[in-house]
Scaffold this motif. Sequence first.
Motif, PDB file in Angstrom:
ATOM      1  N   ASP A   1      59.371  51.856   1.507  1.00 57.24           N
ATOM      2  CA  ASP A   1      58.280  52.756   1.953  1.00 57.24           C
ATOM      3  C   ASP A   1      58.829  53.445   3.376  1.00 57.24           C
ATOM      4  O   ASP A   1      58.497  54.724   3.133  1.00 57.24           O
ATOM      5  CB  ASP A   1      57.016  51.785   2.542  1.00 57.24           C
ATOM      6  N   ALA A   2      59.636  53.060   4.218  1.00 56.76           N
ATOM      7  CA  ALA A   2      60.072  53.446   5.151  1.00 56.76           C
ATOM      8  C   ALA A   2      61.097  54.684   4.771  1.00 56.76           C
ATOM      9  O   ALA A   2      61.078  55.661   5.420  1.00 56.76           O
ATOM     10  CB  ALA A   2      60.828  52.748   6.108  1.00 56.76           C
TER      11      ALA A   2
ATOM     12  N   LYS B   1      74.321  82.254   4.951  1.00 60.50           N
ATOM     13  CA  LYS B   1      74.850  83.325   5.500  1.00 60.50           C
ATOM     14  C   LYS B   1      75.859  82.718   6.419  1.00 60.50           C
ATOM     15  O   LYS B   1      77.173  83.447   6.546  1.00 60.50           O
ATOM     16  CB  LYS B   1      73.823  84.378   6.183  1.00 60.50           C
ATOM     17  N   THR B   2      75.412  81.991   7.147  1.00 61.77           N
ATOM     18  CA  THR B   2      76.529  81.308   8.335  1.00 61.77           C
ATOM     19  C   THR B   2      77.298  80.175   7.954  1.00 61.77           C
ATOM     20  O   THR B   2      78.193  79.714   8.792  1.00 61.77           O
ATOM     21  CB  THR B   2      75.662  81.241   9.596  1.00 61.77           C
ATOM     22  N   ASN B   3      76.973  79.623   6.782  1.00 56.04           N
ATOM     23  CA  ASN B   3      77.413  78.391   6.510  1.00 56.04           C
ATOM     24  C   ASN B   3      77.319  77.252   7.307  1.00 56.04           C
ATOM     25  O   ASN B   3      78.179  76.144   7.539  1.00 56.04           O
ATOM     26  CB  ASN B   3      79.028  78.485   6.223  1.00 56.04           C
ATOM     27  N   MET B   4      76.231  77.518   8.023  1.00 58.88           N
ATOM     28  CA  MET B   4      75.689  76.159   9.119  1.00 58.88           C
ATOM     29  C   MET B   4      74.776  75.330   8.417  1.00 58.88           C
ATOM     30  O   MET B   4      73.672  75.858   7.520  1.00 58.88           O
ATOM     31  CB  MET B   4      75.132  76.911  10.210  1.00 58.88           C
ATOM     32  N   VAL B   5      74.508  74.429   8.758  1.00 60.82           N
ATOM     33  CA  VAL B   5      73.698  73.034   8.310  1.00 60.82           C
ATOM     34  C   VAL B   5      72.833  72.812   9.491  1.00 60.82           C
ATOM     35  O   VAL B   5      73.468  72.252  10.611  1.00 60.82           O
ATOM     36  CB  VAL B   5      74.113  72.145   7.535  1.00 60.82           C
ATOM     37  N   SER B   6      71.396  72.694   9.635  1.00 60.42           N
ATOM     38  CA  SER B   6      70.496  72.118  10.528  1.00 60.42           C
ATOM     39  C   SER B   6      69.902  70.915   9.986  1.00 60.42           C
ATOM     40  O   SER B   6      69.494  70.676   9.038  1.00 60.42           O
ATOM     41  CB  SER B   6      69.419  73.239  10.975  1.00 60.42           C
ATOM     42  N   LEU B   7      70.134  69.800  10.944  1.00 58.22           N
ATOM     43  CA  LEU B   7      69.455  68.573  10.717  1.00 58.22           C
ATOM     44  C   LEU B   7      68.298  68.336  11.363  1.00 58.22           C
ATOM     45  O   LEU B   7      68.489  68.386  12.800  1.00 58.22           O
ATOM     46  CB  LEU B   7      70.352  67.532  10.650  1.00 58.22           C
ATOM     47  N   ARG B   8      67.055  68.487  10.863  1.00 56.18           N
ATOM     48  CA  ARG B   8      65.932  68.499  11.855  1.00 56.18           C
ATOM     49  C   ARG B   8      65.282  67.087  11.539  1.00 56.18           C
ATOM     50  O   ARG B   8      65.154  66.362  10.752  1.00 56.18           O
ATOM     51  CB  ARG B   8      64.756  69.416  11.363  1.00 56.18           C
ATOM     52  N   ILE B   9      64.850  66.037  12.711  1.00 59.13           N
ATOM     53  CA  ILE B   9      63.834  65.241  12.833  1.00 59.13           C
ATOM     54  C   ILE B   9      62.666  65.271  13.398  1.00 59.13           C
ATOM     55  O   ILE B   9      62.455  66.057  14.630  1.00 59.13           O
ATOM     56  CB  ILE B   9      64.743  64.011  13.700  1.00 59.13           C
ATOM     57  N   GLU B  10      61.609  65.326  12.676  1.00 63.08           N
ATOM     58  CA  GLU B  10      60.308  65.469  13.456  1.00 63.08           C
ATOM     59  C   GLU B  10      59.676  64.009  13.476  1.00 63.08           C
ATOM     60  O   GLU B  10      59.377  63.265  12.349  1.00 63.08           O
ATOM     61  CB  GLU B  10      59.605  66.336  12.425  1.00 63.08           C
ATOM     62  N   TRP B  11      59.411  63.764  14.760  1.00 66.44           N
ATOM     63  CA  TRP B  11      58.802  62.430  15.022  1.00 66.44           C
ATOM     64  C   TRP B  11      57.897  62.556  16.553  1.00 66.44           C
ATOM     65  O   TRP B  11      58.130  63.307  17.000  1.00 66.44           O
ATOM     66  CB  TRP B  11      60.046  61.379  15.332  1.00 66.44           C
ATOM     67  N   ARG B  12      57.145  61.478  16.493  1.00 67.63           N
ATOM     68  CA  ARG B  12      56.134  61.288  17.682  1.00 67.63           C
ATOM     69  C   ARG B  12      56.736  61.389  18.746  1.00 67.63           C
ATOM     70  O   ARG B  12      56.149  61.651  20.119  1.00 67.63           O
ATOM     71  CB  ARG B  12      54.964  60.579  17.479  1.00 67.63           C
ATOM     72  N   ASP B  13      58.095  60.666  18.919  1.00 75.60           N
ATOM     73  CA  ASP B  13      58.809  60.487  20.420  1.00 75.60           C
ATOM     74  C   ASP B  13      59.970  61.418  20.365  1.00 75.60           C
ATOM     75  O   ASP B  13      60.983  61.293  19.689  1.00 75.60           O
ATOM     76  CB  ASP B  13      59.205  59.159  20.490  1.00 75.60           C
TER      77      ASP B  13
ATOM     78  N   PRO C   1      59.793  48.533  11.804  1.00 73.48           N
ATOM     79  CA  PRO C   1      58.846  48.435  12.518  1.00 73.48           C
ATOM     80  C   PRO C   1      58.368  49.707  13.394  1.00 73.48           C
ATOM     81  O   PRO C   1      57.238  49.797  13.826  1.00 73.48           O
ATOM     82  CB  PRO C   1      59.201  47.367  13.384  1.00 73.48           C
ATOM     83  N   VAL C   2      59.483  50.545  13.618  1.00 69.00           N
ATOM     84  CA  VAL C   2      58.965  51.710  14.476  1.00 69.00           C
ATOM     85  C   VAL C   2      58.458  52.730  13.656  1.00 69.00           C
ATOM     86  O   VAL C   2      57.588  53.240  14.269  1.00 69.00           O
ATOM     87  CB  VAL C   2      60.782  52.213  14.932  1.00 69.00           C
ATOM     88  N   LEU C   3      58.875  52.976  12.701  1.00 73.80           N
ATOM     89  CA  LEU C   3      58.158  53.889  11.624  1.00 73.80           C
ATOM     90  C   LEU C   3      56.895  53.561  11.207  1.00 73.80           C
ATOM     91  O   LEU C   3      55.867  54.361  11.029  1.00 73.80           O
ATOM     92  CB  LEU C   3      59.158  54.029  10.422  1.00 73.80           C
TER      93      LEU C   3
END
Length: 287
Positions: A141-142, A158-170, A114-116
């Motif tokens: 669907d969600a 190169k740095t062995n780092m991992v970035s988790l990005r969340i793109e959302w309206r809130d 319901p949030v999505l």
Amino acid sequence: MEAQAERYEQILLVDIWRAVWRRKWIFLGTLFVCLLFALILALTLDPYYRAEVVVSPVTDTRDGSALASMAGRLGGITSLIGLPVASNAQAEAIALLKSRALARAFIAENELVPVLYSEHWDEATGGWSAEVAEDPPSISDAVNLFTRSIRKVIEDNKTNMVSLRIEWRDPQQAADWANALIDRINLELRQLSIAEAEKSIKYLQEQAELTSNVDLDKAIYQLVQEQVSRIMLANVREEYGFRVIDPAVAPEENDIAGPNRLAILILGLFGGGIAGLLLVLLREMVD
């Protein structure tokens, strides 16, 4: 031949320009309509924010080293019980972070469907709006929406780092989801490691009862101790798969990640120009 081809291109361009000038109102009208549509789209699209958590995959190789040193003494036992190999742990953790299974579990546990799809959810009645009541959005669907448009995993080799990005309206929800996903995957990796270690211990104990070889008994006992240590480590270390380097924070209200309204307007301008030119040429051919 090259001179003739160049002259032909010049004549063709002049003819196209004359056709556009003769039917400039068709060209300008099409350009105006496309630009107006792009403007309306740019102004009506909801802005979204980007929250990012930076993590480092945990690469504790103590279990892998112990298994490697005992492999010759245990023969085929290590392969039969399926003990983890440290070199694969990082790749498996990242693959799990990108997986649809993790997204599905996260959405189901937090009741995010319901949030999505909040534009179709009626808070007053606690149900779906009339326009989607017959075929409401499903968890599949969600998951598709979440994995394609909301969650992004970026690896830095190169740095062995991992970035988790969340793109959302809130913005606050974006930060909360990013941090919660890392907590969720660490918990799942801990539980998986404990379950595998317990299964390995049970199998090793069964093998110890079947053998009378003293050296093999000692090797099996050492391997059991390694699995017990693995269980203890999983119970006390919360950041089991990923160590958080920079947790996600809620972006400021004016720190909008998208949509890129200028890019939409430029695309509308170019698209309108191409569409207008095609309409002009089509009209010329018809006439």
